[in-house]
Design a protein around this motif. Structure first.
Motif, PDB file in Angstrom:
ATOM      1  N   GLU A 230       0.827  -1.208   0.000  1.00  0.00           N
ATOM      2  CA  GLU A 230       0.000   0.000   0.000  1.00  0.00           C
ATOM      3  C   GLU A 230       0.860   1.258   0.000  1.00  0.00           C
ATOM      4  O   GLU A 230       0.550   2.233  -0.693  1.00  0.00           O
ATOM      5  CB  GLU A 230      -0.925   0.004   1.208  1.00  0.00           C
ATOM      6  CG  GLU A 230      -2.031  -1.030   1.132  1.00  0.00           C
ATOM      7  CD  GLU A 230      -2.903  -1.018   2.382  1.00  0.00           C
ATOM      8  OE1 GLU A 230      -2.940   0.015   3.077  1.00  0.00           O
ATOM      9  OE2 GLU A 230      -3.546  -2.053   2.645  1.00  0.00           O
ATOM     10  N   LEU A 231       1.951   1.224   0.758  1.00  0.00           N
ATOM     11  CA  LEU A 231       2.860   2.371   0.771  1.00  0.00           C
ATOM     12  C   LEU A 231       3.486   2.569  -0.602  1.00  0.00           C
ATOM     13  O   LEU A 231       3.577   3.691  -1.097  1.00  0.00           O
ATOM     14  CB  LEU A 231       3.945   2.183   1.833  1.00  0.00           C
ATOM     15  CG  LEU A 231       5.031   3.262   1.887  1.00  0.00           C
ATOM     16  CD1 LEU A 231       4.430   4.644   2.118  1.00  0.00           C
ATOM     17  CD2 LEU A 231       6.049   2.926   2.971  1.00  0.00           C
TER      18      LEU A 231
ATOM     19  N   ASP B 258       2.218   1.761  -3.457  1.00  0.00           N
ATOM     20  CA  ASP B 258       1.186   2.329  -4.334  1.00  0.00           C
ATOM     21  C   ASP B 258       1.036   3.835  -4.117  1.00  0.00           C
ATOM     22  O   ASP B 258       0.926   4.604  -5.070  1.00  0.00           O
ATOM     23  CB  ASP B 258      -0.159   1.638  -4.108  1.00  0.00           C
ATOM     24  CG  ASP B 258      -0.178   0.215  -4.641  1.00  0.00           C
ATOM     25  OD1 ASP B 258       0.668  -0.107  -5.522  1.00  0.00           O
ATOM     26  OD2 ASP B 258      -1.031  -0.571  -4.187  1.00  0.00           O
ATOM     27  N   ARG B 259       1.046   4.249  -2.849  1.00  0.00           N
ATOM     28  CA  ARG B 259       0.939   5.691  -2.560  1.00  0.00           C
ATOM     29  C   ARG B 259       2.153   6.441  -3.086  1.00  0.00           C
ATOM     30  O   ARG B 259       2.026   7.526  -3.652  1.00  0.00           O
ATOM     31  CB  ARG B 259       0.772   5.926  -1.060  1.00  0.00           C
ATOM     32  CG  ARG B 259      -0.605   5.532  -0.546  1.00  0.00           C
ATOM     33  CD  ARG B 259      -0.928   6.130   0.813  1.00  0.00           C
ATOM     34  NE  ARG B 259       0.103   5.989   1.814  1.00  0.00           N
ATOM     35  CZ  ARG B 259       0.223   4.970   2.671  1.00  0.00           C
ATOM     36  NH1 ARG B 259      -0.655   3.978   2.626  1.00  0.00           N
ATOM     37  NH2 ARG B 259       1.182   4.937   3.560  1.00  0.00           N
ATOM     38  N   LEU B 260       3.334   5.841  -2.930  1.00  0.00           N
ATOM     39  CA  LEU B 260       4.546   6.475  -3.457  1.00  0.00           C
ATOM     40  C   LEU B 260       4.472   6.601  -4.974  1.00  0.00           C
ATOM     41  O   LEU B 260       4.862   7.633  -5.541  1.00  0.00           O
ATOM     42  CB  LEU B 260       5.792   5.675  -3.055  1.00  0.00           C
ATOM     43  CG  LEU B 260       6.189   5.746  -1.583  1.00  0.00           C
ATOM     44  CD1 LEU B 260       7.308   4.753  -1.299  1.00  0.00           C
ATOM     45  CD2 LEU B 260       6.600   7.151  -1.201  1.00  0.00           C
ATOM     46  N   ARG B 261       3.968   5.574  -5.638  1.00  0.00           N
ATOM     47  CA  ARG B 261       3.810   5.625  -7.092  1.00  0.00           C
ATOM     48  C   ARG B 261       2.865   6.747  -7.496  1.00  0.00           C
ATOM     49  O   ARG B 261       3.104   7.467  -8.470  1.00  0.00           O
ATOM     50  CB  ARG B 261       3.281   4.294  -7.620  1.00  0.00           C
ATOM     51  CG  ARG B 261       4.311   3.215  -7.685  1.00  0.00           C
ATOM     52  CD  ARG B 261       3.751   1.947  -8.322  1.00  0.00           C
ATOM     53  NE  ARG B 261       4.760   0.911  -8.373  1.00  0.00           N
ATOM     54  CZ  ARG B 261       4.571  -0.330  -7.992  1.00  0.00           C
ATOM     55  NH1 ARG B 261       3.396  -0.731  -7.551  1.00  0.00           N
ATOM     56  NH2 ARG B 261       5.546  -1.214  -8.052  1.00  0.00           N
ATOM     57  N   GLN B 262       1.760   6.900  -6.749  1.00  0.00           N
ATOM     58  CA  GLN B 262       0.799   7.967  -7.056  1.00  0.00           C
ATOM     59  C   GLN B 262       1.425   9.355  -6.874  1.00  0.00           C
ATOM     60  O   GLN B 262       1.276  10.228  -7.729  1.00  0.00           O
ATOM     61  CB  GLN B 262      -0.442   7.841  -6.173  1.00  0.00           C
ATOM     62  CG  GLN B 262      -1.288   6.633  -6.495  1.00  0.00           C
ATOM     63  CD  GLN B 262      -2.395   6.415  -5.480  1.00  0.00           C
ATOM     64  OE1 GLN B 262      -2.534   7.148  -4.512  1.00  0.00           O
ATOM     65  NE2 GLN B 262      -3.194   5.365  -5.696  1.00  0.00           N
ATOM     66  N   HIS B 263       2.125   9.544  -5.759  1.00  0.00           N
ATOM     67  CA  HIS B 263       2.774  10.843  -5.513  1.00  0.00           C
ATOM     68  C   HIS B 263       3.823  11.135  -6.585  1.00  0.00           C
ATOM     69  O   HIS B 263       3.917  12.269  -7.075  1.00  0.00           O
ATOM     70  CB  HIS B 263       3.436  10.868  -4.137  1.00  0.00           C
ATOM     71  CG  HIS B 263       2.470  10.912  -2.999  1.00  0.00           C
ATOM     72  ND1 HIS B 263       1.629  11.973  -2.761  1.00  0.00           N
ATOM     73  CD2 HIS B 263       2.216  10.011  -2.018  1.00  0.00           C
ATOM     74  CE1 HIS B 263       0.903  11.734  -1.686  1.00  0.00           C
ATOM     75  NE2 HIS B 263       1.227  10.541  -1.219  1.00  0.00           N
TER      76      HIS B 263
ATOM     77  N   LYS C 170       2.190  12.060  -9.970  1.00  0.00           N
ATOM     78  CA  LYS C 170       1.665  13.428  -9.994  1.00  0.00           C
ATOM     79  C   LYS C 170       2.752  14.431 -10.350  1.00  0.00           C
ATOM     80  O   LYS C 170       2.472  15.477 -10.926  1.00  0.00           O
ATOM     81  CB  LYS C 170       1.084  13.814  -8.627  1.00  0.00           C
ATOM     82  CG  LYS C 170      -0.210  13.123  -8.295  1.00  0.00           C
ATOM     83  CD  LYS C 170      -0.684  13.555  -6.910  1.00  0.00           C
ATOM     84  CE  LYS C 170      -1.892  12.752  -6.472  1.00  0.00           C
ATOM     85  NZ  LYS C 170      -2.295  13.084  -5.096  1.00  0.00           N
TER      86      LYS C 170
ATOM     87  N   VAL D 136       9.484   6.479  -8.844  1.00  0.00           N
ATOM     88  CA  VAL D 136       9.395   6.295  -7.393  1.00  0.00           C
ATOM     89  C   VAL D 136      10.768   6.525  -6.764  1.00  0.00           C
ATOM     90  O   VAL D 136      10.895   7.172  -5.725  1.00  0.00           O
ATOM     91  CB  VAL D 136       8.862   4.888  -7.044  1.00  0.00           C
ATOM     92  CG1 VAL D 136       8.947   4.624  -5.557  1.00  0.00           C
ATOM     93  CG2 VAL D 136       7.428   4.736  -7.528  1.00  0.00           C
TER      94      VAL D 136
ATOM     95  N   TYR E 260      11.473  10.237  -6.600  1.00  0.00           N
ATOM     96  CA  TYR E 260      10.587  10.857  -5.616  1.00  0.00           C
ATOM     97  C   TYR E 260      11.093  10.597  -4.196  1.00  0.00           C
ATOM     98  O   TYR E 260      11.176  11.513  -3.370  1.00  0.00           O
ATOM     99  CB  TYR E 260       9.155  10.335  -5.775  1.00  0.00           C
ATOM    100  CG  TYR E 260       8.215  10.881  -4.738  1.00  0.00           C
ATOM    101  CD1 TYR E 260       7.712  12.174  -4.838  1.00  0.00           C
ATOM    102  CD2 TYR E 260       7.839  10.110  -3.641  1.00  0.00           C
ATOM    103  CE1 TYR E 260       6.855  12.689  -3.870  1.00  0.00           C
ATOM    104  CE2 TYR E 260       6.983  10.609  -2.674  1.00  0.00           C
ATOM    105  CZ  TYR E 260       6.491  11.901  -2.793  1.00  0.00           C
ATOM    106  OH  TYR E 260       5.659  12.405  -1.837  1.00  0.00           O
TER     107      TYR E 260
ATOM    108  N   THR F  63      12.599  13.363  -1.586  1.00  0.00           N
ATOM    109  CA  THR F  63      11.955  13.513  -0.278  1.00  0.00           C
ATOM    110  C   THR F  63      12.992  13.407   0.834  1.00  0.00           C
ATOM    111  O   THR F  63      12.978  14.196   1.788  1.00  0.00           O
ATOM    112  CB  THR F  63      10.857  12.450  -0.095  1.00  0.00           C
ATOM    113  OG1 THR F  63       9.896  12.599  -1.143  1.00  0.00           O
ATOM    114  CG2 THR F  63      10.161  12.593   1.246  1.00  0.00           C
TER     115      THR F  63
END
Length: 89
Positions: A13-14, A16-21, A24, A29, A32, A36
């Protein structure tokens, strides 16, 4: 400076969220996450530098006692510039 490989095991799940961020921002990844970490490291170093400066010069309340309140001045581009005015002796 060279680079080194860092391998991480993270929750799906993490990831997936990293991929989404990252998507955008049009980044991978990996890019990103690295940006960060760099940003977080800068924030920590900046905070430490501010704390060291306050230890050396004293806190802002002491500075305001010496220099007085900050005044607003128009900047060259029409914006407001803040400056400390030294005391008149």
């Amino acid at each position: 400076m060279g680079s080194t490989v860092l391998s991480l095991r993270i929750d799906g799940e993490l990831l997936d969220r990293l991929r989404q961020h990252a998507a955008k921002r049009g980044m991978s990844v990996q890019d990103y996450v690295v940006r960060t970490l760099i940003r977080d490291d800068f924030d920590e170093r900046f905070t430490a530098a501010v704390e060291e400066t306050e230890k050396f010069y004293g806190d802002s309340e002491e500075t305001e006692k010496f220099y007085g309140d900050s005044e607003e001045e128009p900047g060259p581009d029409g914006g407001v510039r803040h400056s400390l005015t030294p005391p008149v002796t």
